[in-house]
Scaffold this motif. Sequence first.
Motif, PDB file in Angstrom:
ATOM      1  N   HIS A   1       0.831  -1.411   0.079  1.00  0.00           N
ATOM      2  CA  HIS A   1       0.079   0.008   0.008  1.00  0.00           C
ATOM      3  C   HIS A   1       1.039   1.303  -0.089  1.00  0.00           C
ATOM      4  CE1 HIS A   1      -3.824  -2.118   0.989  1.00  0.00           C
ATOM      5  NE2 HIS A   1      -3.167  -2.944   1.666  1.00  0.00           N
ATOM      6  N   ARG A   2       0.627   1.989  -1.132  1.00  0.00           N
ATOM      7  CA  ARG A   2       1.470   3.493  -1.287  1.00  0.00           C
ATOM      8  C   ARG A   2       0.365   4.339  -0.817  1.00  0.00           C
ATOM      9  NH1 ARG A   2       6.165   5.101  -3.123  1.00  0.00           N
ATOM     10  NH2 ARG A   2       6.237   7.516  -3.970  1.00  0.00           N
ATOM     11  N   HIS A   3       0.966   5.103   0.238  1.00  0.00           N
ATOM     12  CA  HIS A   3       0.067   6.474   0.389  1.00  0.00           C
ATOM     13  C   HIS A   3       0.934   7.581   0.985  1.00  0.00           C
ATOM     14  CE1 HIS A   3      -4.130   4.709   0.798  1.00  0.00           C
ATOM     15  NE2 HIS A   3      -3.385   3.759   0.919  1.00  0.00           N
ATOM     16  N   ALA A   4       0.425   8.743   0.762  1.00  0.00           N
ATOM     17  CA  ALA A   4       0.976  10.000   1.351  1.00  0.00           C
ATOM     18  C   ALA A   4       0.467  10.180   2.662  1.00  0.00           C
ATOM     19  CB  ALA A   4       0.705  11.172   0.510  1.00  0.00           C
ATOM     20  N   VAL A   5       1.196  10.110   3.768  1.00  0.00           N
ATOM     21  CA  VAL A   5       0.608  10.359   5.066  1.00  0.00           C
ATOM     22  C   VAL A   5       1.233  11.502   5.952  1.00  0.00           C
ATOM     23  CG1 VAL A   5       0.098   7.995   5.326  1.00  0.00           C
ATOM     24  CG2 VAL A   5       2.398   8.825   6.131  1.00  0.00           C
ATOM     25  N   GLU A   6       0.718  11.964   6.767  1.00  0.00           N
ATOM     26  CA  GLU A   6       1.210  12.997   7.844  1.00  0.00           C
ATOM     27  C   GLU A   6       2.242  12.293   8.504  1.00  0.00           C
ATOM     28  OE1 GLU A   6      -1.499  15.327   9.699  1.00  0.00           O
ATOM     29  OE2 GLU A   6      -2.727  15.871   7.910  1.00  0.00           O
ATOM     30  N   PRO A   7       3.318  12.992   8.892  1.00  0.00           N
ATOM     31  CA  PRO A   7       4.209  12.324   9.584  1.00  0.00           C
ATOM     32  C   PRO A   7       4.079  12.077  11.120  1.00  0.00           C
ATOM     33  CG  PRO A   7       5.374  14.238   8.452  1.00  0.00           C
ATOM     34  CD  PRO A   7       3.853  14.260   8.398  1.00  0.00           C
ATOM     35  N   ARG A   8       2.816  12.490  11.654  1.00  0.00           N
ATOM     36  CA  ARG A   8       2.165  12.307  12.852  1.00  0.00           C
ATOM     37  C   ARG A   8       1.136  11.307  12.878  1.00  0.00           C
ATOM     38  NH1 ARG A   8      -2.081  17.132  13.992  1.00  0.00           N
ATOM     39  NH2 ARG A   8      -3.405  16.750  12.127  1.00  0.00           N
ATOM     40  N   LEU A   9       0.746  10.708  11.966  1.00  0.00           N
ATOM     41  CA  LEU A   9      -0.398   9.497  11.709  1.00  0.00           C
ATOM     42  C   LEU A   9       0.307   8.286  12.540  1.00  0.00           C
ATOM     43  CD1 LEU A   9      -3.147   8.784  10.446  1.00  0.00           C
ATOM     44  CD2 LEU A   9      -1.781   7.808   8.534  1.00  0.00           C
ATOM     45  N   LEU A  10      -0.338   7.970  13.197  1.00  0.00           N
ATOM     46  CA  LEU A  10      -0.030   6.538  14.050  1.00  0.00           C
ATOM     47  C   LEU A  10      -0.314   5.410  13.126  1.00  0.00           C
ATOM     48  CD1 LEU A  10      -1.636   7.125  17.539  1.00  0.00           C
ATOM     49  CD2 LEU A  10       0.870   7.389  16.923  1.00  0.00           C
ATOM     50  N   LEU A  11       0.419   4.603  13.333  1.00  0.00           N
ATOM     51  CA  LEU A  11       0.465   3.025  12.452  1.00  0.00           C
ATOM     52  C   LEU A  11      -1.047   2.615  12.788  1.00  0.00           C
ATOM     53  CD1 LEU A  11       1.392   0.955  10.492  1.00  0.00           C
ATOM     54  CD2 LEU A  11       2.384  -0.068  12.533  1.00  0.00           C
ATOM     55  N   SER A  12      -1.550   2.656  13.789  1.00  0.00           N
ATOM     56  CA  SER A  12      -2.787   2.098  14.082  1.00  0.00           C
ATOM     57  C   SER A  12      -3.849   3.069  13.402  1.00  0.00           C
ATOM     58  CB  SER A  12      -3.395   1.969  15.730  1.00  0.00           C
ATOM     59  OG  SER A  12      -2.904   3.505  16.152  1.00  0.00           O
ATOM     60  N   ASP A  13      -3.816   4.175  13.176  1.00  0.00           N
ATOM     61  CA  ASP A  13      -4.733   5.036  12.756  1.00  0.00           C
ATOM     62  C   ASP A  13      -4.667   5.080  10.887  1.00  0.00           C
ATOM     63  OD1 ASP A  13      -5.807   6.005  14.832  1.00  0.00           O
ATOM     64  OD2 ASP A  13      -4.516   7.519  14.895  1.00  0.00           O
ATOM     65  N   PHE A  14      -3.263   4.488  10.515  1.00  0.00           N
ATOM     66  CA  PHE A  14      -3.169   4.161   9.194  1.00  0.00           C
ATOM     67  C   PHE A  14      -3.732   3.153   8.844  1.00  0.00           C
ATOM     68  CE2 PHE A  14      -0.324   1.770   6.155  1.00  0.00           C
ATOM     69  CZ  PHE A  14      -0.587   2.812   4.943  1.00  0.00           C
ATOM     70  N   LEU A  15      -3.749   2.032   9.551  1.00  0.00           N
ATOM     71  CA  LEU A  15      -4.185   0.675   9.417  1.00  0.00           C
ATOM     72  C   LEU A  15      -5.862   0.863   9.347  1.00  0.00           C
ATOM     73  CD1 LEU A  15      -1.951  -1.657  11.437  1.00  0.00           C
ATOM     74  CD2 LEU A  15      -2.138  -1.477   8.995  1.00  0.00           C
ATOM     75  N   ARG A  16      -6.334   1.329  10.497  1.00  0.00           N
ATOM     76  CA  ARG A  16      -7.998   1.481  10.569  1.00  0.00           C
ATOM     77  C   ARG A  16      -8.332   2.505   9.632  1.00  0.00           C
ATOM     78  NH1 ARG A  16     -10.419  -0.079  14.913  1.00  0.00           N
ATOM     79  NH2 ARG A  16     -11.647   1.507  14.810  1.00  0.00           N
ATOM     80  N   GLY A  17      -7.756   3.681   9.566  1.00  0.00           N
ATOM     81  CA  GLY A  17      -8.392   4.918   8.875  1.00  0.00           C
ATOM     82  C   GLY A  17      -8.093   4.913   7.393  1.00  0.00           C
ATOM     83  N   MET A  18      -6.977   4.515   6.861  1.00  0.00           N
ATOM     84  CA  MET A  18      -6.803   4.946   5.580  1.00  0.00           C
ATOM     85  C   MET A  18      -6.957   3.289   4.831  1.00  0.00           C
ATOM     86  SD  MET A  18      -3.434   7.342   5.648  1.00  0.00           S
ATOM     87  CE  MET A  18      -3.821   8.099   3.842  1.00  0.00           C
ATOM     88  N   LEU A  19      -6.747   2.216   5.518  1.00  0.00           N
ATOM     89  CA  LEU A  19      -6.827   0.789   4.761  1.00  0.00           C
ATOM     90  C   LEU A  19      -8.126   0.055   5.154  1.00  0.00           C
ATOM     91  CD1 LEU A  19      -3.169  -0.431   5.194  1.00  0.00           C
ATOM     92  CD2 LEU A  19      -3.911   1.193   3.421  1.00  0.00           C
TER      93      LEU A  19
END
Length: 156
Positions: A15-33
């Motif tokens: 998965h390739r995404h542009a993310v804010e540096p402050r985004l938690l991995l948990s929020d990336f998994l839940r919110g973006m994926l």
Amino acid sequence: MSTRDITVTVNGTAHRHAVEPRLLLSDFLRGMLGLTGTHVGCEHGVCGACTVLLDGDSMRACLMFAVQADGCRVETVESLGRIGQLNPLQQSFHEHHALQCGFCTPGMLMTATDLLKKYPLATDDEIREGLSGNLCRCTGYEHIVAAIRAVVKERT
Ligand code: FES
Ligand code: FES
């Protein structure tokens, strides 16, 4: 807000995404994926509900930024099995009534997956020590230990 491009391989898919540096991995998994199987409880590394595997080792997804997982392999609870196709550990949790509300269960399963891979788990004390970073409010842990014990027995 500045972003950084990251590529994280989650459950076998890159998965390739542009993310804010402050985004938690948990929020990336839940919110973006949309992988909401990873639960978020305390968000400061205490409860273990957010446990995932990072390059094969159990890790608190709430204690990492998504950018720190750039180039890494992540496995979430969704990688284990699905309804009607539970893996042996999930099936054992089911058979031993190792959950009540289920909030802790994804973290328990991912921690146990890691433990089963790395340790003999010869005694219940060893299982309990391995689970000591995962909190459960409901079960008193007995059935969780029994479920893991059954998987250990099955593989010997
Ligand atoms: S939500 Fe990560 S340890 Fe509690
Ligand atoms: S089953 Fe409810 S917190 Fe563990």
